[in-house]
Design an enzyme around this catalytic site. Structure first.
Site, PDB file in Angstrom:
ATOM      1  N   LYS A  49      28.174  34.919  12.177  1.00  0.00           N
ATOM      2  CA  LYS A  49      29.114  35.629  13.044  1.00  0.00           C
ATOM      3  C   LYS A  49      30.519  35.544  12.464  1.00  0.00           C
ATOM      4  CE  LYS A  49      26.225  34.618  17.010  1.00  0.00           C
ATOM      5  NZ  LYS A  49      25.919  33.710  18.113  1.00  0.00           N
ATOM      6  N   GLN A  93      27.448  29.313  22.361  1.00  0.00           N
ATOM      7  CA  GLN A  93      26.262  29.227  21.508  1.00  0.00           C
ATOM      8  C   GLN A  93      25.193  28.380  22.195  1.00  0.00           C
ATOM      9  OE1 GLN A  93      26.399  30.994  18.519  1.00  0.00           O
ATOM     10  NE2 GLN A  93      24.224  30.569  18.427  1.00  0.00           N
ATOM     11  N   ASP A 116      28.039  38.665  24.697  1.00  0.00           N
ATOM     12  CA  ASP A 116      26.588  38.462  24.565  1.00  0.00           C
ATOM     13  C   ASP A 116      25.841  39.218  25.671  1.00  0.00           C
ATOM     14  OD1 ASP A 116      25.954  37.046  22.296  1.00  0.00           O
ATOM     15  OD2 ASP A 116      26.255  35.082  23.216  1.00  0.00           O
TER      16      ASP A 116
END
Ligand code: NAP
Length: 282
Positions: A49, A93, A116
């Protein structure tokens, strides 16, 4: 003849397009990835990322917390990020350590910064077919199907795996696009019956070579989401070599869905920025 659905090529094409849009925007976009503890796989995903975010010129923060961090401490930090105008996207995460309430932490993210697409609000908007930030892997799958002009409307789409990250949101996206969707999981019976009738088969199981050639329909489309490591090599959920000759379209592993997922995240940061600006203006 079988066509390989090339996720890398499509990612590069989409990134070039995104770069053009970013030039027009003339503002730097900001993305923060929050990580707790030292999960090895997470380290790899965050690096991917970071690499793409920096290539696109995003302001990127990788905020690491020690594994004993509390739910409250994480939520306080997310509240702070929610208040910053230069931060467009926030990611937590996963997995988080067991003592942390993952759901509370995820839902502390302002839904307009939830790149997300995993907050309750964004799931709800997806359920209603409203514009929102959608989860990245399913979005990448839809983009692959569209790029290769594989008809979704009226197709028999069979998904194996009902995770909140992939299978469930994808079932909604395909339903919203007028596919007839079957969602299978570990308690499903007679899986072959469904897979053999699938015009589009999506495997998100996490088991190497789970899908064999006798389980797929002739001339169908196969999307392999699985990432399985075995002796240092990557394998999908589909027995690629043997399934390939039977079908019209298939994604490879690696080089199929994976590259699209990271692109979709970066594109969500751009969408998040625009959505928030629009809302603030109102
Ligand atoms: N390429 C990418 O960008 C990307 C992104 C995300 C995930 N992945 C990969 O995709 C795979 C799936 O991950 P995920 O997070 O979506 O799912 P997950 O949380 O690992 O869950 C696996 C799903 O498969 C189902 N399942 C397991 N064994 C089964 C069986 N024998 N028959 C039918 N269904 C079975 C489970 O059913 P139950 O619900 O009944 O347990 C569950 O719904 C993993 O390999 C992951 O690494 C790749």
């Amino acid at each position: 003849m079988t066509t390989i659905l090339d996720g890398k090529k499509l990612r590069d094409k989409k990134i070039a397009f995104l770069e053009e849009k970013l030039l027009e925007l003339k503002e730097q976009l900001g993305l923060v990835v929050i990580q707790v503890g030292e999960d090895e796989a997470s380290n790899v995903y965050v690096k991917q990322k970071e690499k793409l975010a920096k290539k696109l010129g995003y302001y990127f923060i990788h905020k690491k917390f020690p594994k004993e961090t509390t739910t409250e401490e994480l939520i306080n930090y997310i509240d702070y990020l929610n208040s910053l105008d230069n931060i467009d996207g926030i990611i937590v995460q996963m997995p988080l350590p067991d003592h942390i309430d993952s759901s509370m932490v995820q839902n502390a993210i302002n839904s307009y910064k939830d790149v997300d697409g995993l907050t309750y609000i964004n799931h709800g908007k997806l359920l209603h077919g409203e514009e929102s930030l959608y989860p990245c892997t399913p979005k990448g799958i839809i983009d692959i199907l569209d790029e290769y002009e594989i008809p979704i409307e009226g197709a028999n789409a069979v998904i194996i795996g009902r995770s909140i990250l992939v299978g469930k949101p994808l079932s909604l996206m395909l339903t919203n696009r007028n596919a007839t969707v079957t969602l299978l999981h570990s308690k499903s019976k007679n899986i072959e019956y469904y897979t053999k009738n699938a015009d589009i088969l999506i495997a998100a199981v996490g088991k190497k070579h789970f899908i064999k050639e006798d389980m797929v329909k002739n001339k169908s489309t196969i999307i392999d989401v699985g990432i399985n490591r075995d002796n240092g090599k990557l394998y999908g959920d589909v027995d690629y070599e043997n399934v390939y000759p039977k079908v019209n379209y298939i994604t490879p592993v690696p080089g199929g869905v994976g590259p699209m997922t990271v692109y979709e995240l970066m594109n969500n940061v751009y969408i998040a920025h625009n959505m928030r600006k629009k809302v603030l203006k109102k």
